[in-house]
Design an enzyme around this catalytic site. Sequence first.
Site, PDB file in Angstrom:
ATOM      1  N   PRO A 152      44.341  35.606  45.155  1.00  0.00           N
ATOM      2  CA  PRO A 152      45.562  35.067  44.681  1.00  0.00           C
ATOM      3  C   PRO A 152      44.684  33.668  43.801  1.00  0.00           C
ATOM      4  O   PRO A 152      43.447  33.585  43.672  1.00  0.00           O
ATOM      5  CB  PRO A 152      46.118  34.250  45.721  1.00  0.00           C
ATOM      6  CG  PRO A 152      45.113  33.310  46.999  1.00  0.00           C
ATOM      7  CD  PRO A 152      44.302  34.238  47.024  1.00  0.00           C
ATOM      8  N   TRP A 153      45.861  33.202  42.829  1.00  0.00           N
ATOM      9  CA  TRP A 153      45.370  32.169  41.822  1.00  0.00           C
ATOM     10  C   TRP A 153      45.865  31.186  42.579  1.00  0.00           C
ATOM     11  O   TRP A 153      45.246  30.261  40.991  1.00  0.00           O
ATOM     12  CB  TRP A 153      46.473  32.882  40.312  1.00  0.00           C
ATOM     13  CG  TRP A 153      47.786  32.780  40.997  1.00  0.00           C
ATOM     14  CD1 TRP A 153      49.193  33.591  41.209  1.00  0.00           C
ATOM     15  CD2 TRP A 153      48.762  30.748  41.558  1.00  0.00           C
ATOM     16  NE1 TRP A 153      50.445  32.809  42.219  1.00  0.00           N
ATOM     17  CE2 TRP A 153      50.198  30.808  42.000  1.00  0.00           C
ATOM     18  CE3 TRP A 153      48.641  29.976  41.407  1.00  0.00           C
ATOM     19  CZ2 TRP A 153      51.407  30.536  42.237  1.00  0.00           C
ATOM     20  CZ3 TRP A 153      49.422  28.443  42.256  1.00  0.00           C
ATOM     21  CH2 TRP A 153      50.569  29.306  42.610  1.00  0.00           C
ATOM     22  N   LYS A 173      39.767  42.317  43.742  1.00  0.00           N
ATOM     23  CA  LYS A 173      40.736  42.445  42.386  1.00  0.00           C
ATOM     24  C   LYS A 173      41.062  40.990  42.504  1.00  0.00           C
ATOM     25  O   LYS A 173      41.668  39.623  43.383  1.00  0.00           O
ATOM     26  CB  LYS A 173      41.446  43.031  42.999  1.00  0.00           C
ATOM     27  CG  LYS A 173      42.721  43.404  41.488  1.00  0.00           C
ATOM     28  CD  LYS A 173      43.501  43.678  42.109  1.00  0.00           C
ATOM     29  CE  LYS A 173      45.035  42.479  42.345  1.00  0.00           C
ATOM     30  NZ  LYS A 173      45.634  41.825  41.200  1.00  0.00           N
ATOM     31  N   PRO A 174      41.015  40.117  41.262  1.00  0.00           N
ATOM     32  CA  PRO A 174      41.308  38.943  41.206  1.00  0.00           C
ATOM     33  C   PRO A 174      42.944  38.740  41.180  1.00  0.00           C
ATOM     34  O   PRO A 174      43.100  39.855  40.581  1.00  0.00           O
ATOM     35  CB  PRO A 174      40.560  37.821  39.840  1.00  0.00           C
ATOM     36  CG  PRO A 174      39.777  39.529  39.535  1.00  0.00           C
ATOM     37  CD  PRO A 174      39.790  40.213  39.986  1.00  0.00           C
ATOM     38  N   GLU A 188      45.737  38.662  38.194  1.00  0.00           N
ATOM     39  CA  GLU A 188      45.244  38.866  37.144  1.00  0.00           C
ATOM     40  C   GLU A 188      46.143  37.746  36.229  1.00  0.00           C
ATOM     41  O   GLU A 188      45.496  37.582  34.967  1.00  0.00           O
ATOM     42  CB  GLU A 188      46.618  39.817  36.973  1.00  0.00           C
ATOM     43  CG  GLU A 188      48.176  39.442  37.884  1.00  0.00           C
ATOM     44  CD  GLU A 188      48.640  39.946  38.569  1.00  0.00           C
ATOM     45  OE1 GLU A 188      47.750  39.466  39.806  1.00  0.00           O
ATOM     46  OE2 GLU A 188      49.567  40.779  39.313  1.00  0.00           O
ATOM     47  N   SER A 204      50.764  35.908  48.898  1.00  0.00           N
ATOM     48  CA  SER A 204      51.944  35.621  49.126  1.00  0.00           C
ATOM     49  C   SER A 204      52.474  36.778  50.303  1.00  0.00           C
ATOM     50  O   SER A 204      52.450  38.234  50.845  1.00  0.00           O
ATOM     51  CB  SER A 204      53.451  36.330  48.568  1.00  0.00           C
ATOM     52  OG  SER A 204      53.190  37.559  48.039  1.00  0.00           O
ATOM     53  N   GLU A 246      45.788  36.284  54.485  1.00  0.00           N
ATOM     54  CA  GLU A 246      46.134  34.616  54.761  1.00  0.00           C
ATOM     55  C   GLU A 246      47.703  34.765  53.456  1.00  0.00           C
ATOM     56  O   GLU A 246      46.988  35.042  52.780  1.00  0.00           O
ATOM     57  CB  GLU A 246      44.756  34.139  54.180  1.00  0.00           C
ATOM     58  CG  GLU A 246      43.429  34.597  55.299  1.00  0.00           C
ATOM     59  CD  GLU A 246      43.637  32.882  56.080  1.00  0.00           C
ATOM     60  OE1 GLU A 246      44.424  33.250  56.096  1.00  0.00           O
ATOM     61  OE2 GLU A 246      42.174  34.009  57.006  1.00  0.00           O
ATOM     62  N   CYS A 302      48.941  26.716  49.808  1.00  0.00           N
ATOM     63  CA  CYS A 302      49.019  27.311  51.826  1.00  0.00           C
ATOM     64  C   CYS A 302      49.369  26.277  51.986  1.00  0.00           C
ATOM     65  O   CYS A 302      50.312  26.314  53.581  1.00  0.00           O
ATOM     66  CB  CYS A 302      48.830  28.784  51.654  1.00  0.00           C
ATOM     67  SG  CYS A 302      46.841  28.341  51.396  1.00  0.00           S
ATOM     68  N   GLU A 360      58.781  28.773  50.544  1.00  0.00           N
ATOM     69  CA  GLU A 360      57.405  27.971  50.203  1.00  0.00           C
ATOM     70  C   GLU A 360      57.803  27.893  48.707  1.00  0.00           C
ATOM     71  O   GLU A 360      58.187  29.059  48.275  1.00  0.00           O
ATOM     72  CB  GLU A 360      56.480  28.919  50.522  1.00  0.00           C
ATOM     73  CG  GLU A 360      54.786  28.733  50.203  1.00  0.00           C
ATOM     74  CD  GLU A 360      53.700  29.549  50.288  1.00  0.00           C
ATOM     75  OE1 GLU A 360      54.289  30.698  50.086  1.00  0.00           O
ATOM     76  OE2 GLU A 360      52.679  29.442  50.393  1.00  0.00           O
TER      77      GLU A 360
HETATM   78  P1  NAD Z   1      51.159  37.178  45.385  1.00  0.00           P
HETATM   79  O1  NAD Z   1      51.015  37.637  46.473  1.00  0.00           O
HETATM   80  O2  NAD Z   1      51.661  37.313  44.191  1.00  0.00           O
HETATM   81  O3  NAD Z   1      49.343  37.774  44.783  1.00  0.00           O
HETATM   82  C1  NAD Z   1      48.345  37.617  45.762  1.00  0.00           C
HETATM   83  C2  NAD Z   1      47.407  38.844  44.804  1.00  0.00           C
HETATM   84  O4  NAD Z   1      47.583  39.822  45.659  1.00  0.00           O
HETATM   85  C3  NAD Z   1      47.030  39.157  43.620  1.00  0.00           C
HETATM   86  O5  NAD Z   1      45.962  39.117  43.280  1.00  0.00           O
HETATM   87  C4  NAD Z   1      48.562  39.894  43.283  1.00  0.00           C
HETATM   88  O6  NAD Z   1      48.040  40.717  42.155  1.00  0.00           O
HETATM   89  C5  NAD Z   1      48.304  41.036  44.707  1.00  0.00           C
HETATM   90  N1  NAD Z   1      49.236  42.139  45.084  1.00  0.00           N
HETATM   91  C6  NAD Z   1      50.498  41.605  44.881  1.00  0.00           C
HETATM   92  N2  NAD Z   1      51.072  42.799  44.875  1.00  0.00           N
HETATM   93  C7  NAD Z   1      50.524  43.578  45.538  1.00  0.00           C
HETATM   94  C8  NAD Z   1      50.711  44.795  46.424  1.00  0.00           C
HETATM   95  N3  NAD Z   1      51.101  45.162  45.965  1.00  0.00           N
HETATM   96  N4  NAD Z   1      49.123  45.898  46.396  1.00  0.00           N
HETATM   97  C9  NAD Z   1      48.166  45.033  46.409  1.00  0.00           C
HETATM   98  N5  NAD Z   1      48.016  43.495  46.180  1.00  0.00           N
HETATM   99  C10 NAD Z   1      48.961  42.875  45.418  1.00  0.00           C
HETATM  100  O7  NAD Z   1      50.456  35.523  45.813  1.00  0.00           O
HETATM  101  P2  NAD Z   1      49.596  34.475  44.535  1.00  0.00           P
HETATM  102  O8  NAD Z   1      51.329  33.966  43.984  1.00  0.00           O
HETATM  103  O9  NAD Z   1      48.885  35.278  43.422  1.00  0.00           O
HETATM  104  O10 NAD Z   1      49.322  33.801  45.327  1.00  0.00           O
HETATM  105  C11 NAD Z   1      49.757  32.572  45.912  1.00  0.00           C
HETATM  106  C12 NAD Z   1      50.631  32.653  47.806  1.00  0.00           C
HETATM  107  O11 NAD Z   1      49.220  33.156  47.933  1.00  0.00           O
HETATM  108  C13 NAD Z   1      51.224  31.718  48.912  1.00  0.00           C
HETATM  109  O12 NAD Z   1      51.973  32.286  49.412  1.00  0.00           O
HETATM  110  C14 NAD Z   1      50.151  30.600  49.136  1.00  0.00           C
HETATM  111  O13 NAD Z   1      50.956  30.445  50.493  1.00  0.00           O
HETATM  112  C15 NAD Z   1      49.384  32.212  49.699  1.00  0.00           C
HETATM  113  N6  NAD Z   1      47.557  31.442  49.619  1.00  0.00           N
HETATM  114  C16 NAD Z   1      47.364  31.920  51.545  1.00  0.00           C
HETATM  115  C17 NAD Z   1      46.340  30.435  51.286  1.00  0.00           C
HETATM  116  C18 NAD Z   1      46.110  30.854  52.432  1.00  0.00           C
HETATM  117  O14 NAD Z   1      44.899  30.624  53.365  1.00  0.00           O
HETATM  118  N7  NAD Z   1      46.995  31.870  53.790  1.00  0.00           N
HETATM  119  C19 NAD Z   1      45.117  30.460  50.216  1.00  0.00           C
HETATM  120  C20 NAD Z   1      46.278  30.730  48.733  1.00  0.00           C
HETATM  121  C21 NAD Z   1      47.276  31.146  48.558  1.00  0.00           C
END
Ligand code: NAD
Length: 477
Positions: free
Chosen positions: A148-149, A173-174, A176, A226, A247, A281, A379
């Site tokens: 995630p970011w 994959k980091p 974007e 997410s 996670e 998170c 959230e």
């Molecule tokens: P996001 O789900 O939008 O993106 C996370 C990653 O998933 C990105 O790299 C994104 O490109 C990828 N992604 C999106 N759709 C996908 C798909 N269909 N298939 C595969 N990969 C896909 O989340 P975000 O907005 O980057 O991060 C915030 C979220 O991450 C929050 O909900 C937060 O609580 C959670 N988070 C959890 C932890 C933990 O340890 N539990 C830690 C950090 C963040």
Amino acid sequence: MPPAGQFIDGAFRPSTSAATLDVVDPCHETVLAQVPDGTAADVEVAVAAARKAQPAWGGLTPKERSQILLQIADRVAEHHDLLVNLESANTGKPFEVSRDDVASTIDTFRFFAGAARATTSQAAGNYAADHLSVIVREPLGVIGVVTPWNYPLLMAAWKIAPILAAGNSLVLKPSEITPLTTCKFAELVADLLPAGVLNVVTGTGPVVGAALAGHPGVDMIALTGSVNSGKAVARAAAESLKRVHLELGGKAPVVIFEDADLPAAASSIRAAGYWNSGQECGAGCRVLVHESVADAFVEHLVKEVSSFTVGEPGAGDDVEIGPLVSRPHFDRVRGYLDRAKDAGIRAAVGGSALDGPGFFIAPTVLVGLDSDAEAAREEIFGPVVTVETFSDEDEAVTRANATAYGLSASVFTENAKRSHDVAGKLDAGTVWVNSHLVLATEAPWGGFKGSGYGRDLSIYALDDYSRTKHVMHNHGR
Ligand code: NAD
């Protein structure tokens, strides 16, 4: 800046597509860099490189892998300032937060370097007559990782270190939105790892992330992100029956009893609710406080939250709150605040966006909410803490658990028996007593319920990224 291209098989190479993604500075809304908008074909090449490299890497002794992980930690430490600056430029994080991220990244590699050499397992023994059972821990193979970011470098480290320690190779994959420190990390450690052991493919979730989750040559998909992304990768992974490590989000309840040290609790929430601008998170963002001390607690919390310095990282070392990471996320958080206001919910401090440029939101405390209010349930992932009241312990526990998430929670009380009891009843992977959001690399991190499954950090992560094999020798004569 990292070199252009996808980091595959030990070097940066052109993507199979010329399309790029803009990486935006959230303080000034300007384009910092561009990275490849990767494709399924890029994933194909990266997975092939990872598959080829894995057997030799997995065949090294733990000591040999451990030495390389220690060199990686040293390499990150040598480039500490560069990584801090790059992380803050891409995310808008105050330097204090980026420094903590880089220090924790180094600690993660050092911990797993040690843990790889000290794994424990069931003893070999004659559990059936004349048959010696030997339990072997093996790497899974190739792991697909999606990050995630909110902590780009640190979340990558939480995956890369145990995955490599356990003898796997990976394709990562980091996000974007924040790919820069991950790509820079790959460049910095390229000469330390055999080619193909670590691969980084930039691109979007629905293209590159989905290709990893569905790829038959990937043995496990590990995602931090997410709930919706978690569900998407779990669905894609089902087709090839690969393992899944998730996670996901959180909405951590903070239960404050009438006997709690209120100034100390408010000071804890100052850090735990607003660290990384609340884009965390495990953030302690949903306070449930006993009705008899609610006014006094809110007074302490408002005082704490009013003392934040908000600004861009370069504005000085006293900056504690930066912008939100992107325009869409900023609009999302603003939407929560606007709807809370429309619903008659009062902001005891903050409550709105700050003047631009940049995606800044005032540190906010919302008071007088019902448990079913949107801001108390969902959230928000910004610098926003909500405060609800309760009348007795059973009600507090029931309401704290009445959430789809189960990542973390905390309880504040001076009563030791109550703290044990309530910690046992809270349905979360981590429960703090008289604290919140303090992490240790030795301790597992991961959720229950909608927050996913699998554990980061600790020896439990090594278990997750490896498999047990039972080898049985008939030695009857
Ligand atoms: P996001 O789900 O939008 O993106 C996370 C990653 O998933 C990105 O790299 C994104 O490109 C990828 N992604 C999106 N759709 C996908 C798909 N269909 N298939 C595969 N990969 C896909 O989340 P975000 O907005 O980057 O991060 C915030 C979220 O991450 C929050 O909900 C937060 O609580 C959670 N988070 C959890 C932890 C933990 O340890 N539990 C830690 C950090 C963040």
